[in-house]
Design a protein around this motif. Structure first.
Motif, PDB file in Angstrom:
ATOM      1  N   ARG A  76     -55.749 -16.890  28.219  1.00  0.00           N
ATOM      2  CA  ARG A  76     -54.365 -16.430  28.237  1.00  0.00           C
ATOM      3  C   ARG A  76     -53.835 -16.354  29.661  1.00  0.00           C
ATOM      4  O   ARG A  76     -52.705 -16.761  29.945  1.00  0.00           O
ATOM      5  N   MET A  77     -54.639 -15.841  30.585  1.00  0.00           N
ATOM      6  CA  MET A  77     -54.236 -15.757  31.986  1.00  0.00           C
ATOM      7  C   MET A  77     -53.946 -17.145  32.553  1.00  0.00           C
ATOM      8  O   MET A  77     -52.935 -17.372  33.224  1.00  0.00           O
ATOM      9  N   GLN A  78     -54.834 -18.100  32.267  1.00  0.00           N
ATOM     10  CA  GLN A  78     -54.617 -19.461  32.730  1.00  0.00           C
ATOM     11  C   GLN A  78     -53.315 -20.037  32.185  1.00  0.00           C
ATOM     12  O   GLN A  78     -52.558 -20.692  32.911  1.00  0.00           O
ATOM     13  N   GLY A  90     -50.192 -26.238  26.288  1.00  0.00           N
ATOM     14  CA  GLY A  90     -51.420 -25.480  26.112  1.00  0.00           C
ATOM     15  C   GLY A  90     -51.668 -25.066  24.673  1.00  0.00           C
ATOM     16  O   GLY A  90     -50.921 -25.408  23.760  1.00  0.00           O
ATOM     17  N   ASN A  91     -52.730 -24.309  24.485  1.00  0.00           N
ATOM     18  CA  ASN A  91     -53.154 -23.887  23.154  1.00  0.00           C
ATOM     19  C   ASN A  91     -52.340 -22.687  22.674  1.00  0.00           C
ATOM     20  O   ASN A  91     -51.958 -21.818  23.469  1.00  0.00           O
ATOM     21  N   LEU A 140     -56.845 -14.514  18.739  1.00  0.00           N
ATOM     22  CA  LEU A 140     -55.610 -15.137  18.294  1.00  0.00           C
ATOM     23  C   LEU A 140     -54.467 -14.616  19.155  1.00  0.00           C
ATOM     24  O   LEU A 140     -54.490 -13.469  19.599  1.00  0.00           O
ATOM     25  N   ASP A 141     -53.456 -15.464  19.380  1.00  0.00           N
ATOM     26  CA  ASP A 141     -52.306 -15.043  20.176  1.00  0.00           C
ATOM     27  C   ASP A 141     -51.344 -14.181  19.375  1.00  0.00           C
ATOM     28  O   ASP A 141     -50.751 -13.244  19.906  1.00  0.00           O
ATOM     29  N   LEU A 142     -51.177 -14.511  18.108  1.00  0.00           N
ATOM     30  CA  LEU A 142     -50.303 -13.725  17.241  1.00  0.00           C
ATOM     31  C   LEU A 142     -50.677 -13.982  15.793  1.00  0.00           C
ATOM     32  O   LEU A 142     -51.395 -14.940  15.483  1.00  0.00           O
ATOM     33  N   GLY A 143     -50.172 -13.115  14.915  1.00  0.00           N
ATOM     34  CA  GLY A 143     -50.455 -13.279  13.499  1.00  0.00           C
ATOM     35  C   GLY A 143     -49.246 -12.915  12.655  1.00  0.00           C
ATOM     36  O   GLY A 143     -48.397 -12.124  13.082  1.00  0.00           O
ATOM     37  N   VAL A 144     -49.164 -13.511  11.482  1.00  0.00           N
ATOM     38  CA  VAL A 144     -48.141 -13.152  10.495  1.00  0.00           C
ATOM     39  C   VAL A 144     -48.881 -12.641   9.268  1.00  0.00           C
ATOM     40  O   VAL A 144     -49.677 -13.372   8.669  1.00  0.00           O
ATOM     41  N   GLN A 277     -46.225 -13.010  28.137  1.00  0.00           N
ATOM     42  CA  GLN A 277     -46.681 -13.930  27.106  1.00  0.00           C
ATOM     43  C   GLN A 277     -46.351 -15.348  27.530  1.00  0.00           C
ATOM     44  O   GLN A 277     -45.442 -15.575  28.317  1.00  0.00           O
ATOM     45  N   THR A 278     -47.128 -16.297  27.034  1.00  0.00           N
ATOM     46  CA  THR A 278     -46.951 -17.686  27.433  1.00  0.00           C
ATOM     47  C   THR A 278     -45.637 -18.237  26.896  1.00  0.00           C
ATOM     48  O   THR A 278     -45.066 -17.725  25.937  1.00  0.00           O
TER      49      THR A 278
END
Length: 301
Positions: A76-78, A90-91, A140-144, A277-278
């Protein structure tokens, strides 16, 4: 340190030095050296080894759990730093509960990829608890997810509402009736999801509200199988309106209007309560909000 942790996680998950080396395009001695260096750095053995297996010991389990979280934070930092210099790329690791993940998310991902081809999304499908824990653990970055809940590590916001409707085959007698009674419903064969499913929960809630329980029930572990079974005239079901859009447009399924229905389920979006956040995540959050607004507008017509 990040490379040592990456190698350690690969060995722990593969349970084998050779397979981990092949996956990381390294030699087996190099993998062994990384593990030995990590163990020396931490001052303890992390793996129980024999000719047949490689297993985590108690210390290894602790390191494995935190290593996955550390690597998630590092990635995430990258991504955040890269965003300062480049366009969105990115991912993007997205989690979702079954209905949203299988019947809504693919359209949103297609839109994302068309507009931003350098973003590489991956999708994990699971129940609400599983997705929440993966987001909290930085995997995971986020979820629904379905429903409203609280979590000390997560930022949770309302996203959208989903209607649960009774469906029958196009040729079913109920599809031609103007009125239906509880007796009509109770005499039908109901095809429902397995226990623990949010869709099953909604069906049980409906049975309780209408004060009946079907004399005949078939339990299937897939929404797709339920739809095809209803189409074939085997029984009727209660499913998400999101899940049956295609079948309604083709005319192979029909909904029946019953007073007190549809039930409404709430879906929430969850993410880390972080100050940054990215760009990829910002863009996808905007796509989610646009979809939610469109769904709400359609529902009010």
């Amino acid at each position: 340190m990040d490379q040592m942790l990456t190698v350690f996680v690969a060995v722990a998950e593969r349970g084998n030095f050779t397979r981990a080396a092949e996956e990381m395009h390294m030699t087996q001695p190099a993998v062994s050296q990384y593990i030995q260096t990590l163990e020396r750095t931490l001052g303890t053995k992390l793996l129980d080894r024999s000719n047949k297996y490689v297993r985590l010991n108690k210390a290894g389990e602790i390191v494995y759990h935190h290593a996955r979280e550390i690597l998630g934070l590092y990635t995430r930092m990258q991504g955040l730093v890269d965003d300062l210099m480049h366009t969105a790329s990115g991912n993007l690791n997205i989690g979702a509960s079954y209905t949203f993940g299988e019947y809504v998310l693919p359209r949103l991902i297609a839109h994302l990829r068309k507009q931003f081809p350098r973003i590489q999304p991956s999708i994990t499908i699971g129940n609400t608890k599983e997705i929440a824990e993966l987001v909290a653990g930085h995997e995971l970055d986020l979820g629904v997810v379905e429903g409203e809940f609280s979590h000390e590590k997560l930022e949770i916001g309302h996203l959208a509402e989903d209607s649960m409707v009774v469906i029958v085959s196009a040729g079913h007698p109920l599809s031609r009736q103007a009125r239906w009674t509880v007796k009509d419903l109770s005499e039908e064969t109901w095809i429902i999801r397995e226990k623990g499913s949010g869709t099953r929960e909604a069906a049980e809630k409906m049975f309780a509200e209408f004060q009946f329980y079907p004399a005949s029930i078939m339990e299937f572990g897939s929404t797709q199988i339920i739809k095809e079974s209803v189409e074939a005239g085997i029984g009727i079901s209660l499913l998400s309106s999101w899940a049956i859009r295609k079948e309604l447009s083709l005319g192979t399924l029909r909904t029946i209007q019953i007073e007190g229905l549809p039930f409404v389920r709430k879906f929430s979006v969850i993410k880390q309560a972080a100050p940054f956040q990215t760009k990829a995540m910002e863009i996808f959050m905007e796509i989610l909000r646009d979809h939610a607004a469109q769904t709400e507008n359609e529902g009010s017509r």
